[in-house]
Design a protein around this motif. Structure first.
Motif, short mmCIF file in Angstrom:
data_model
loop_
_atom_site.label_atom_id
_atom_site.label_comp_id
_atom_site.label_asym_id
_atom_site.label_seq_id
_atom_site.Cartn_x
_atom_site.Cartn_y
_atom_site.Cartn_z
N ALA A 1 12.59 -14.74 29.44
CA ALA A 1 11.70 -14.29 30.50
C ALA A 1 12.48 -13.45 31.50
O ALA A 1 13.64 -13.73 31.80
N SER A 2 11.83 -12.41 32.00
CA SER A 2 12.44 -11.58 33.04
C SER A 2 12.59 -12.39 34.32
O SER A 2 11.85 -13.35 34.56
N TYR A 3 13.52 -11.98 35.18
CA TYR A 3 13.75 -12.72 36.42
C TYR A 3 12.50 -12.81 37.27
O TYR A 3 12.23 -13.83 37.88
N TRP A 4 11.68 -11.75 37.31
CA TRP A 4 10.49 -11.77 38.15
C TRP A 4 9.43 -12.71 37.60
O TRP A 4 8.60 -13.21 38.35
N ALA A 5 9.46 -12.98 36.31
CA ALA A 5 8.47 -13.87 35.72
C ALA A 5 8.75 -15.33 36.07
O ALA A 5 7.84 -16.14 36.10
N THR A 6 10.00 -15.65 36.32
CA THR A 6 10.36 -17.03 36.66
C THR A 6 10.52 -17.24 38.15
O THR A 6 10.65 -18.37 38.60
N ARG A 7 10.50 -16.18 38.91
CA ARG A 7 10.73 -16.26 40.36
C ARG A 7 9.60 -16.99 41.07
O ARG A 7 9.85 -17.79 41.98
N ASP A 8 8.37 -16.75 40.67
CA ASP A 8 7.21 -17.34 41.34
C ASP A 8 6.41 -18.19 40.36
O ASP A 8 6.29 -17.83 39.19
N PRO A 9 5.86 -19.30 40.85
CA PRO A 9 5.05 -20.14 39.96
C PRO A 9 3.75 -19.41 39.54
O PRO A 9 3.30 -18.48 40.22
N ASP A 10 3.18 -19.84 38.43
CA ASP A 10 1.98 -19.19 37.89
C ASP A 10 0.82 -19.14 38.87
O ASP A 10 0.12 -18.13 38.95
N ASP A 11 0.63 -20.22 39.64
CA ASP A 11 -0.51 -20.23 40.56
C ASP A 11 -0.36 -19.16 41.65
O ASP A 11 -1.35 -18.60 42.10
N ARG A 12 0.85 -18.83 42.01
CA ARG A 12 1.05 -17.75 42.98
C ARG A 12 0.67 -16.40 42.38
O ARG A 12 0.06 -15.57 43.03
N TRP A 13 1.07 -16.17 41.12
CA TRP A 13 0.70 -14.93 40.44
C TRP A 13 -0.82 -14.81 40.35
O TRP A 13 -1.39 -13.74 40.57
N ILE A 14 -1.47 -15.92 40.01
CA ILE A 14 -2.93 -15.90 39.87
C ILE A 14 -3.58 -15.56 41.21
O ILE A 14 -4.50 -14.74 41.27
N ASP A 15 -3.10 -16.15 42.29
CA ASP A 15 -3.63 -15.85 43.63
C ASP A 15 -3.43 -14.38 43.98
O ASP A 15 -4.33 -13.74 44.52
N GLN A 16 -2.26 -13.85 43.70
CA GLN A 16 -1.98 -12.45 44.00
C GLN A 16 -2.90 -11.52 43.20
O GLN A 16 -3.42 -10.53 43.73
N LEU A 17 -3.10 -11.83 41.92
CA LEU A 17 -3.98 -11.01 41.09
C LEU A 17 -5.42 -11.05 41.59
O LEU A 17 -6.12 -10.04 41.60
N ARG A 18 -5.86 -12.23 42.01
CA ARG A 18 -7.22 -12.35 42.57
C ARG A 18 -7.37 -11.51 43.83
O ARG A 18 -8.39 -10.84 44.03
N LYS A 19 -6.37 -11.56 44.70
CA LYS A 19 -6.41 -10.76 45.93
C LYS A 19 -6.46 -9.27 45.62
O LYS A 19 -7.21 -8.51 46.24
N LEU A 20 -5.64 -8.84 44.66
CA LEU A 20 -5.64 -7.44 44.27
C LEU A 20 -7.00 -7.03 43.70
O LEU A 20 -7.51 -5.95 44.00
N ARG A 21 -7.56 -7.88 42.90
CA ARG A 21 -8.86 -7.57 42.28
C ARG A 21 -9.95 -7.47 43.35
O ARG A 21 -10.78 -6.58 43.32
N GLN A 22 -9.92 -8.40 44.32
CA GLN A 22 -10.93 -8.37 45.39
C GLN A 22 -10.77 -7.13 46.25
O GLN A 22 -11.74 -6.50 46.61
#
Length: 55
Positions: free
Chosen positions: A30-51
């Motif tokens: 896994a790339s460093y950025w993939a392990t830097r943040d937990p999955d739930d944080r990525w999901i929250d960020q993607l939802r914010k971007l989509r909104q």
């Protein structure tokens, strides 16, 4: 992937990107950025971007 006319890619180009990404392999590392943040944080960020992109 959005293909409703608001997406930056045409439907054809979006399919090309998806097909290309299917062939990408990181050999189990896994790339460093993939392990830097937990999955739930990525999901929250993607939802914010989509909104924000739909407003």
């Amino acid at each position: 992937m959005r293909t409703d006319g608001n997406a930056p890619l045409t439907a054809e180009n979006a399919m090309r990107v998806m097909e290309t990404l299917r062939s990408v392999s990181f050999a189990g590392v896994a790339s460093y950025w993939a392990t830097r943040d937990p999955d739930d944080r990525w999901i929250d960020q993607l939802r914010k971007l989509r909104q924000s992109s739909s407003n």
